[in-house]
Design a protein around this motif. Structure first.
Motif, mmCIF file in Angstrom:
data_model
loop_
_atom_site.group_PDB
_atom_site.id
_atom_site.type_symbol
_atom_site.label_atom_id
_atom_site.label_comp_id
_atom_site.label_asym_id
_atom_site.label_seq_id
_atom_site.Cartn_x
_atom_site.Cartn_y
_atom_site.Cartn_z
ATOM 1 N N LYS A 114 0.829 -1.206 0.000
ATOM 2 C CA LYS A 114 0.000 0.000 0.000
ATOM 3 C C LYS A 114 0.862 1.253 0.000
ATOM 4 O O LYS A 114 0.674 2.159 -0.824
ATOM 5 C CB LYS A 114 -0.913 0.015 1.227
ATOM 6 N N VAL A 115 1.823 1.324 0.923
ATOM 7 C CA VAL A 115 2.662 2.517 1.039
ATOM 8 C C VAL A 115 3.574 2.653 -0.173
ATOM 9 O O VAL A 115 3.759 3.755 -0.708
ATOM 10 C CB VAL A 115 3.475 2.472 2.344
ATOM 11 N N ALA A 116 4.152 1.541 -0.623
ATOM 12 C CA ALA A 116 5.030 1.601 -1.801
ATOM 13 C C ALA A 116 4.284 2.133 -3.009
ATOM 14 O O ALA A 116 4.770 3.035 -3.719
ATOM 15 C CB ALA A 116 5.592 0.208 -2.097
ATOM 16 N N LEU A 117 3.096 1.617 -3.263
ATOM 17 C CA LEU A 117 2.342 2.046 -4.437
ATOM 18 C C LEU A 117 1.862 3.488 -4.308
ATOM 19 O O LEU A 117 1.746 4.198 -5.313
ATOM 20 C CB LEU A 117 1.173 1.099 -4.689
ATOM 21 N N ASP A 118 1.590 3.937 -3.091
ATOM 22 C CA ASP A 118 1.268 5.359 -2.893
ATOM 23 C C ASP A 118 2.399 6.229 -3.423
ATOM 24 O O ASP A 118 2.167 7.209 -4.145
ATOM 25 C CB ASP A 118 1.035 5.654 -1.407
ATOM 26 N N HIS A 119 3.635 5.880 -3.071
ATOM 27 C CA HIS A 119 4.792 6.660 -3.518
ATOM 28 C C HIS A 119 4.994 6.533 -5.022
ATOM 29 O O HIS A 119 5.256 7.530 -5.709
ATOM 30 C CB HIS A 119 6.052 6.201 -2.780
ATOM 31 N N LEU A 120 4.885 5.323 -5.547
ATOM 32 C CA LEU A 120 5.122 5.126 -6.980
ATOM 33 C C LEU A 120 4.083 5.844 -7.822
ATOM 34 O O LEU A 120 4.406 6.396 -8.881
ATOM 35 C CB LEU A 120 5.150 3.633 -7.319
ATOM 36 N N HIS A 121 2.844 5.864 -7.371
ATOM 37 C CA HIS A 121 1.800 6.573 -8.124
ATOM 38 C C HIS A 121 2.037 8.085 -8.118
ATOM 39 O O HIS A 121 1.780 8.756 -9.135
ATOM 40 C CB HIS A 121 0.428 6.244 -7.561
ATOM 41 N N ARG A 122 2.499 8.613 -7.032
ATOM 42 C CA ARG A 122 2.795 10.054 -6.996
ATOM 43 C C ARG A 122 3.924 10.394 -7.964
ATOM 44 O O ARG A 122 3.928 11.465 -8.575
ATOM 45 C CB ARG A 122 3.146 10.492 -5.572
ATOM 46 N N GLN A 123 4.894 9.487 -8.103
ATOM 47 C CA GLN A 123 5.998 9.700 -9.033
ATOM 48 C C GLN A 123 5.607 9.409 -10.474
ATOM 49 O O GLN A 123 6.142 10.017 -11.398
ATOM 50 C CB GLN A 123 7.160 8.744 -8.683
ATOM 51 N N GLY A 124 4.743 8.416 -10.635
ATOM 52 C CA GLY A 124 4.367 7.972 -11.967
ATOM 53 C C GLY A 124 5.227 6.852 -12.514
ATOM 54 O O GLY A 124 5.118 6.503 -13.693
ATOM 55 N N PHE A 125 6.063 6.245 -11.683
ATOM 56 C CA PHE A 125 6.920 5.150 -12.126
ATOM 57 C C PHE A 125 7.466 4.406 -10.907
ATOM 58 O O PHE A 125 7.431 4.910 -9.788
ATOM 59 C CB PHE A 125 8.091 5.657 -12.977
ATOM 60 N N GLY A 126 7.996 3.202 -11.170
ATOM 61 C CA GLY A 126 8.667 2.436 -10.120
ATOM 62 C C GLY A 126 8.271 0.971 -10.139
ATOM 63 O O GLY A 126 7.275 0.589 -10.753
ATOM 64 N N ASN A 127 9.076 0.152 -9.469
ATOM 65 C CA ASN A 127 8.880 -1.293 -9.473
ATOM 66 C C ASN A 127 8.757 -1.841 -8.056
ATOM 67 O O ASN A 127 9.445 -1.376 -7.144
ATOM 68 C CB ASN A 127 10.067 -1.994 -10.149
ATOM 69 N N VAL A 128 7.898 -2.837 -7.906
ATOM 70 C CA VAL A 128 7.789 -3.582 -6.653
ATOM 71 C C VAL A 128 7.978 -5.055 -6.966
ATOM 72 O O VAL A 128 7.356 -5.583 -7.886
ATOM 73 C CB VAL A 128 6.414 -3.377 -5.980
ATOM 74 N N VAL A 129 8.846 -5.705 -6.207
ATOM 75 C CA VAL A 129 9.041 -7.150 -6.339
ATOM 76 C C VAL A 129 8.749 -7.800 -4.992
ATOM 77 O O VAL A 129 9.421 -7.510 -3.994
ATOM 78 C CB VAL A 129 10.469 -7.509 -6.787
ATOM 79 N N GLU A 158 -0.936 -10.417 -7.418
ATOM 80 C CA GLU A 158 -1.553 -10.663 -8.723
ATOM 81 C C GLU A 158 -2.677 -9.664 -8.999
ATOM 82 O O GLU A 158 -2.796 -9.130 -10.109
ATOM 83 C CB GLU A 158 -2.078 -12.090 -8.772
ATOM 84 N N SER A 159 -3.492 -9.384 -7.997
ATOM 85 C CA SER A 159 -4.583 -8.418 -8.179
ATOM 86 C C SER A 159 -4.047 -7.009 -8.384
ATOM 87 O O SER A 159 -4.530 -6.270 -9.247
ATOM 88 C CB SER A 159 -5.520 -8.458 -6.967
ATOM 89 N N LEU A 160 -3.035 -6.633 -7.608
ATOM 90 C CA LEU A 160 -2.469 -5.292 -7.736
ATOM 91 C C LEU A 160 -1.772 -5.112 -9.076
ATOM 92 O O LEU A 160 -1.814 -4.024 -9.667
ATOM 93 C CB LEU A 160 -1.491 -5.030 -6.594
ATOM 94 N N ALA A 161 -1.122 -6.180 -9.564
ATOM 95 C CA ALA A 161 -0.448 -6.084 -10.860
ATOM 96 C C ALA A 161 -1.442 -5.760 -11.960
ATOM 97 O O ALA A 161 -1.169 -4.944 -12.848
ATOM 98 C CB ALA A 161 0.280 -7.391 -11.164
ATOM 99 N N GLU A 162 -2.611 -6.380 -11.915
ATOM 100 C CA GLU A 162 -3.633 -6.138 -12.936
ATOM 101 C C GLU A 162 -4.287 -4.776 -12.772
ATOM 102 O O GLU A 162 -4.851 -4.228 -13.717
ATOM 103 C CB GLU A 162 -4.696 -7.233 -12.855
ATOM 104 N N ALA A 163 -4.218 -4.210 -11.577
ATOM 105 C CA ALA A 163 -4.925 -2.959 -11.293
ATOM 106 C C ALA A 163 -4.144 -1.703 -11.674
ATOM 107 O O ALA A 163 -4.709 -0.607 -11.640
ATOM 108 C CB ALA A 163 -5.286 -2.887 -9.808
#
Length: 231
Positions: A114-129, A158-163
């Motif tokens: 949740k927190v990682a994707l919050d940051h990546l969305h604000r930037q507009g890029f990034g990877n989570v593994v 899997e759900s977040l990847a598709e979203a």
């Protein structure tokens, strides 16, 4: 793309430590761990950042990511390698061990993503593994709670990847076979598997995914490391 900033959750031992070690020469790396002495030792050894963080606390995860973003400006990639081992028959497990495994492997994974994707969305890029486990692909009667918590993580990823609806933000997972790390040792259980992969072998693939550029293509789904070490 030059030097980037990566957070390695669970980066003080095992696979997470190997991931941090592979990244640190060319990038800014911050390891998160829940034991202060281990965080300090890893940060000193690798000459990287280190933050004490129990990922079962949303506030600690939120504050750790905010500190990294404030210090470096961006969070280019996150490797979620943190996990708690819980082996044995359900009837023999204490409520405390069950609760801790769920707190870290399920709640903690949710908070990190949740927190990682919050940051990546604000930037507009990034990877989570996310580092899952090959155990989710078939039933293993001796580890019902561990397998259930890792299955939760894989389903969430899997759900977040598709979203995401954008290749610029990649949510990926690696499912390693058994690795001789401190995962079992810290819980007081011996490592019993005779066929396994080494952490540095798996770390190479995690780092490859972390370093994908925003415009690089990738295959959505799972990457499985078989127990005999073959991809």
């Amino acid at each position: 793309m030059g030097a980037r900033t990566f957070i390695v959750v669970g980066g003080t031992s095992g696979l997470g430590l190997e991931v941090a070690r592979l990244l640190v020469d060319e990038h800014q790396v911050v390891v998160l761990g829940d034991v202060a002495d281990e965080v300090d030792a890893t940060a000193n050894d690798l000459r990287c950042g280190g933050i004490l963080c129990d990922i079962s606390s949303y506030e600690q995860v939120r504050d750790a990511f905010a500190e990294v973003a404030d210090r470096y400006g961006t969070v280019d990639g996150v490797a979620d390698c943190a996990s708690v081992w819980v082996g044995g028959d359900l009837a023999e497990l204490s409520p405390e061990r069950i609760r801790r495994a769920i707190e870290v492997n399920a709640l903690g994974t949710t908070y990190v993503l949740k927190v990682a994707l919050d940051h990546l969305h604000r930037q507009g890029f990034g990877n989570v593994v996310y580092v899952g486990a090959i155990a989710v692909t078939q039933a293993r009667p001796g580890i019902p709670v561990y397998r259930a918590t890792k299955s939760y993580g894989s389903s969430l990823v899997e759900s977040l990847a598709e979203a995401q609806h954008s290749n610029r933000i990649k949510v990926m997972q690696v499912l390693p076979g058994p690795m001789p790390t401190r995962l079992q040792e810290r819980a007081g259980d011996p490592f019993l598997d005779e066929i396994y992969a080494l952490p540095d072998q798996v770390a190479t693939e995690v780092v490859r995914l972390l370093r994908l550029a925003p415009d690089d293509l990738y295959v959505s789904g799972e990457l499985v490391l078989r127990a005999d070490g073959r991809w």
